[in-house]
Design a protein around this motif. Structure first.
Motif, mmCIF file in Angstrom:
data_model
loop_
_atom_site.group_PDB
_atom_site.id
_atom_site.type_symbol
_atom_site.label_atom_id
_atom_site.label_comp_id
_atom_site.label_asym_id
_atom_site.label_seq_id
_atom_site.Cartn_x
_atom_site.Cartn_y
_atom_site.Cartn_z
ATOM 1 N N GLY A 168 0.795 -1.218 0.000
ATOM 2 C CA GLY A 168 0.000 0.000 0.000
ATOM 3 C C GLY A 168 0.827 1.267 0.000
ATOM 4 N N GLY A 169 2.137 1.119 -0.053
ATOM 5 C CA GLY A 169 3.016 2.286 -0.045
ATOM 6 C C GLY A 169 3.823 2.450 -1.305
ATOM 7 N N GLY A 170 3.399 1.772 -2.349
ATOM 8 C CA GLY A 170 4.095 1.911 -3.620
ATOM 9 C C GLY A 170 4.908 0.698 -4.024
ATOM 10 N N PHE A 171 5.065 -0.264 -3.112
ATOM 11 C CA PHE A 171 5.824 -1.463 -3.477
ATOM 12 C C PHE A 171 4.895 -2.655 -3.568
ATOM 13 C CE2 PHE A 171 7.982 -5.425 -2.412
ATOM 14 C CZ PHE A 171 9.003 -5.411 -3.348
ATOM 15 N N THR A 172 4.995 -3.375 -4.659
ATOM 16 C CA THR A 172 4.246 -4.617 -4.838
ATOM 17 C C THR A 172 5.212 -5.724 -5.223
ATOM 18 O OG1 THR A 172 3.826 -4.074 -7.173
ATOM 19 C CG2 THR A 172 2.134 -3.444 -5.569
ATOM 20 N N GLY A 173 4.920 -6.925 -4.779
ATOM 21 C CA GLY A 173 5.760 -8.062 -5.108
ATOM 22 C C GLY A 173 5.634 -8.434 -6.574
ATOM 23 N N PRO A 174 6.606 -9.183 -7.095
ATOM 24 C CA PRO A 174 6.606 -9.541 -8.518
ATOM 25 C C PRO A 174 5.447 -10.428 -8.941
ATOM 26 C CG PRO A 174 8.334 -10.720 -7.334
ATOM 27 C CD PRO A 174 7.790 -9.697 -6.392
ATOM 28 N N LEU A 175 4.758 -11.036 -8.004
ATOM 29 C CA LEU A 175 3.614 -11.886 -8.353
ATOM 30 C C LEU A 175 2.281 -11.230 -8.015
ATOM 31 C CD1 LEU A 175 4.880 -15.391 -7.128
ATOM 32 C CD2 LEU A 175 5.106 -14.346 -9.391
ATOM 33 N N ASN A 176 2.325 -9.971 -7.594
ATOM 34 C CA ASN A 176 1.093 -9.308 -7.170
ATOM 35 C C ASN A 176 0.094 -9.142 -8.311
ATOM 36 O OD1 ASN A 176 -0.240 -6.252 -6.807
ATOM 37 N ND2 ASN A 176 -0.371 -7.579 -5.004
ATOM 38 N N ASP A 177 0.600 -8.965 -9.520
ATOM 39 C CA ASP A 177 -0.318 -8.771 -10.648
ATOM 40 C C ASP A 177 -1.042 -10.053 -11.035
ATOM 41 O OD1 ASP A 177 1.883 -10.090 -11.609
ATOM 42 O OD2 ASP A 177 2.135 -8.840 -13.387
ATOM 43 N N ARG A 178 -0.690 -11.162 -10.417
ATOM 44 C CA ARG A 178 -1.333 -12.431 -10.729
ATOM 45 C C ARG A 178 -2.386 -12.819 -9.686
ATOM 46 N NH1 ARG A 178 3.603 -16.253 -13.059
ATOM 47 N NH2 ARG A 178 4.697 -14.593 -14.194
ATOM 48 N N VAL A 179 -2.580 -11.967 -8.693
ATOM 49 C CA VAL A 179 -3.584 -12.248 -7.665
ATOM 50 C C VAL A 179 -4.524 -11.057 -7.564
ATOM 51 C CG1 VAL A 179 -1.993 -13.721 -6.370
ATOM 52 C CG2 VAL A 179 -2.177 -11.295 -5.788
ATOM 53 N N SER A 180 -5.642 -11.256 -6.901
ATOM 54 C CA SER A 180 -6.602 -10.171 -6.729
ATOM 55 C C SER A 180 -6.083 -9.170 -5.702
ATOM 56 C CB SER A 180 -7.944 -10.736 -6.266
ATOM 57 O OG SER A 180 -7.828 -11.282 -4.958
#
Length: 252
Positions: free
Chosen positions: A152-164
């Motif tokens: 929620g602070g600008g960082f997402t994990g490399p697999l985040n786009d594959r989950v809701s």
């Protein structure tokens, strides 16, 4: 000081030999211990590489900011290491294989009652095996929740786009509020166990994980783990395959 009589009939003072200061393990070595290769080089390399990776992950994670990119890269490296260890648990040296230290209830109870056969755990004893398996499971959970999370602070994990979005939020909570503390507890327990076995039971577990060998009773006829060029080449091939799989998974 005892008195001995020489050939001329004179009494001679003979000093007593000083008491032995050798450690119990060293004294036993002269009385029937043999050096057995327990941990092959790939297992030892994995152990220290995992320790370094976890330290790096903790440092970069708490530093935050630009260091989060390195946190993600280290996470990918650690995942490759973990996948390697899982595969190596089936095809590695004898004492690195899961089958050699699977902590069944019967083995755990026998160990606690001191009714077990020491030859069955030249590598990990049943309690140590529980710790190892728990560590592998928690590290894997930390890696997957971190890769799927969104802080929620600008960082997402490399697999985040594959989950809701909901799954990403849950993964972040599990990663930050539960997983890291559980992993810290396991690491501290691991260190405490090493200290206990070194101080109380006089077993040099760290040294065995450095040089691969343990001093074991010769009469036990404990088989050694295979640790030669073929073994190491096989391990390198497995590691490369695991690294390629992780690279494909995270999109490197």
């Amino acid at each position: 000081m005892p008195i001995a009589v020489n050939n001329a009939g004179y009494g001679v003072l003979v000093p007593l030999a000083p008491p032995s200061t050798a450690q119990p393990e060293a004294r036993s070595a002269a009385g029937g211990l043999v050096r057995v290769r327990v941990w092959d080089l790939p297992t030892r390399t994995f152990h220290w590489a995992l320790a370094a990776s976890l330290a790096g992950l903790a440092a970069t994670g708490y530093a935050g900011g630009a260091w989060m990119e390195w946190h993600a890269r280290l996470g990918s490296v650690t995942l490759a290491l973990l996948l390697f260890r899982i595969v190596w648990g089936f095809i590695g040296g004898k004492w690195s294989r899961f089958a050699s230290f699977l902590p069944t209830p019967g083995r755990v109870l026998a160990y606690l009652r001191e009714q077990d056969d020491p030859r069955q755990h030249a590598g990990h004893n049943p309690l140590g095996a529980l710790s190892v398996l728990a560590m592998l499971a928690v590290v894997m959970a930390q890696l997957l929740t971190g890769m799927a999370g969104d802080d929620g602070g600008g960082f997402t994990g490399p697999l985040n786009d594959r989950v809701s979005q909901a799954v990403g939020a849950i993964a972040n909570v599990l990663h930050k509020q539960i997983g890291q503390w559980l992993l810290l507890a396991l690491v501290l327990l691991h260190v405490a166990a090493i200290a206990f076995y070194r101080i109380v039971r006089r077993q040099k577990l760290v040294q065995a994980m450095v040089d691969g060998d343990r001093l074991l009773p010769a009469r036990a006829s404990v088989p050694a783990s295979r640790d030669d060029a073929v073994t190491r080449a096989k391990a390198f091939a497995v590691l490369c395959a695991c690294a390629a799989l992780v690279g494909w998974l995270v999109g490197y």
